[in-house]
Design an enzyme around this catalytic site. Structure first.
Site, PDB file in Angstrom:
ATOM      1  N   ASN A 115       0.871  -1.172   0.000  1.00  0.00           N
ATOM      2  CA  ASN A 115       0.000   0.000   0.000  1.00  0.00           C
ATOM      3  C   ASN A 115       0.910   1.224   0.000  1.00  0.00           C
ATOM      4  OD1 ASN A 115      -1.773   2.069   0.485  1.00  0.00           O
ATOM      5  ND2 ASN A 115      -2.739   1.135   2.279  1.00  0.00           N
TER       6      ASN A 115
ATOM      7  N   ARG B  35      -2.616  -1.879  -3.562  1.00  0.00           N
ATOM      8  CA  ARG B  35      -3.819  -1.066  -3.380  1.00  0.00           C
ATOM      9  C   ARG B  35      -3.751   0.132  -4.328  1.00  0.00           C
ATOM     10  NH1 ARG B  35      -5.224   3.378   1.009  1.00  0.00           N
ATOM     11  NH2 ARG B  35      -7.425   3.595   0.485  1.00  0.00           N
TER      12      ARG B  35
ATOM     13  N   HIS C  46     -13.098   2.829  -0.259  1.00  0.00           N
ATOM     14  CA  HIS C  46     -13.050   1.816   0.817  1.00  0.00           C
ATOM     15  C   HIS C  46     -13.660   0.497   0.337  1.00  0.00           C
ATOM     16  CE1 HIS C  46     -13.255   5.169   4.117  1.00  0.00           C
ATOM     17  NE2 HIS C  46     -11.992   4.800   3.931  1.00  0.00           N
TER      18      HIS C  46
ATOM     19  N   ARG D 193     -12.323  15.414   7.122  1.00  0.00           N
ATOM     20  CA  ARG D 193     -13.158  15.778   5.964  1.00  0.00           C
ATOM     21  C   ARG D 193     -14.579  16.081   6.419  1.00  0.00           C
ATOM     22  NH1 ARG D 193     -11.749  10.453   2.975  1.00  0.00           N
ATOM     23  NH2 ARG D 193      -9.492  10.612   3.135  1.00  0.00           N
TER      24      ARG D 193
ATOM     25  N   GLU E  18      -8.237  -5.083   5.123  1.00  0.00           N
ATOM     26  CA  GLU E  18      -8.103  -4.730   3.704  1.00  0.00           C
ATOM     27  C   GLU E  18      -6.928  -5.457   3.054  1.00  0.00           C
ATOM     28  OE1 GLU E  18      -8.843  -0.600   5.213  1.00  0.00           O
ATOM     29  OE2 GLU E  18      -9.392  -0.267   3.138  1.00  0.00           O
TER      30      GLU E  18
END
Ligand code: ADP
Length: 392
Positions: free
Chosen positions: A8, A89, A178, A239, A379
């Site tokens: 990643n 990823r 996601h 955010r 993940e």
């Protein structure tokens, strides 16, 4: 033994994990962080111990070399491991990549061309892919996209009601993010309910630093809260999630803010941070316990937004078997879970206080028409599983 290396690669870090499949056992894991800064940090844990090193790491290629050195030191010896694949990823797959994809030069070019849609992520993801291909030239590399699980959104869910030319020429639509987490957690939830994925409808709440919710009908994603970018939807660490786009015009005109100012403020200085001064949920809870009113409001706004989406997605699904919490906040914070689902009893969502405090996996009351679950996400395991499935 089949082993897959998951990479990643972010703008200033390379996180990695070597997984044994199908057991899912992490044989080794680590991270090279602060790439390009005056002092980099490498941490690695392998079968022969742990490595922690602080030294400058000039770029991603140097980061990958540091990773290989850590493997040589604390194991396992990558030269002796038969790597079935390297899974990468990649944040944005646009409309082109809707499934895990074998990396070729042409695939790299398309990932680069999607950088307009994810300027912070895709170039960094691509750097990781490029250096890993040089280091492991004989191993298949597989790109696994954050957007892919949401490729099944029906047109009425992914279309913004905006002028045709924006949609046709600039790729303006909802993509969702996601996706590897939503895919993994929705499948694990079906397993916990003793069903196949095709037999259940679930709402997955991924509440981490970033946060998103998806509605998954029979294993197929039909709605999700993030849009063209990961800014839409729930309140997040930094955010804003949903705001009236009119806020942007107002601040352009009234405060003279530039597009970059607004981008930075909504992505990095809003959310829990903008409301309370902290972006980490643990710190927010401490502030609340010390009587901080801004922090209390932040939690109320955060949980109200979650509740609103759960209600909306129950309407989208028609019938909901389970509401599922995952990621840092979702897995660990009983208070957020309880606050967010309060008042949904008449919709069939009944939390059990004690089960919730104990952390699940089942946290709904016996007989609750909708089961509420806590399911840890993974993940890296999902990326490894998807990469292996493609190459075998
Ligand atoms: P990322 O999006 O960076 O992967 P995570 O899924 O790790 O984020 O989630 C980070 C969030 O989870 C932070 O707000 C953190 O406070 C929260 N979190 C992690 N562990 C706990 C915990 N034990 N209790 C409460 N919140 C937690």
């Amino acid at each position: 033994m089949t082993q897959v290396l998951v990479v990643n690669s972010g703008s200033s870090s390379i996180k990695y994990r070597l997984l044994d499949l199908p057991s899912g056992h992490a044989v080794a894991k680590g991270a090279v962080e602060r790439i390009g800064e005056s002092e980099g940090l490498l941490t690695h844990r392998g079968p022969a111990g742990e490595v922690e090193r602080r030294e400058p790491v000039a770029d991603h290629a140097a980061g990958m070399r540091a990773m290989l050195a850590a493997f040589a030191e604390a194991g396992p010896d990558l030269a002796a491991v038969h790597l079935a694949a390297v899974g990468h990823r990649v944040v944005h797959g646009g409309e082109r990549f809707t499934a895990p994809t074998l990396v070729t030069d042409e695939v790299c070019e398309v990932i680069a061309s999607l950088s307009d849609l994810a300027p912070l992520h895709n170039p960094a993801n691509l750097k990781g892919i490029q250096v890993a291909r040089e280091v492991f030239p004989d191993v298949p590399h597989v790109a696994v996209f954050d957007t892919a699980f949401h490729a099944t959104l029906p047109p009425h869910a992914h279309t913004y009601a905006v002028p045709r030319e924006w949609r046709a020429e600039y790729g303006v639509r909802r993509y969702g993010f996601h996706g590897t987490s939503h895919a993994y957690v929705s499948r694990m939830s079906a397993r916990l309910l003793d069903c196949g994925p095709a037999d259940v409808n679930v709402i997955v709440l991924h509440l981490g630093n970033g946060a998103s919710v998806s509605a998954v009908r029979g294993g197929v994603c039909v709605e999700t809260s993030m849009g063209l970018t990961p800014l839409e939807g729930l309140v997040m660490g930094t955010r804003s999630g949903d705001v009236d786009p009119g806020v942007i015009f107002h601040l352009r005109r009234a405060a003279g803010l530039t597009v970059d100012d607004l981008d930075d403020a909504l992505n990095r200085r809003s959310g829990l941070l903008g409301l309370s001064g902290v972006n980490d949920m643990r710190e927010l809870i401490k502030l609340i316990d010390n009587g901080d009113e801004d922090a209390r409001l932040a939690l109320d706004v955060y949980c109200h937004r979650v509740r609103k989406y759960v209600g909306a997605y129950m309407a989208v699904l028609g019938h909901t078997d389970a509401v599922v919490f995952t990621a840092g906040v979702g897995e660990n914070n009983a208070r957020v879970r309880e606050h967010a689902l309060t008042g949904l009893g008449d919709l069939g969502v009944r939390l059990d206080h004690d089960r919730n405090e104990r952390g699940g996996p089942v946290i709904s009351a016996p007989g609750s028409p909708v089961t509420v679950l806590v399911v840890p996400t993974d993940e890296e395991l999902e990326i490894a599983t998807q990469a292996l499935a493609l190459v075998s």
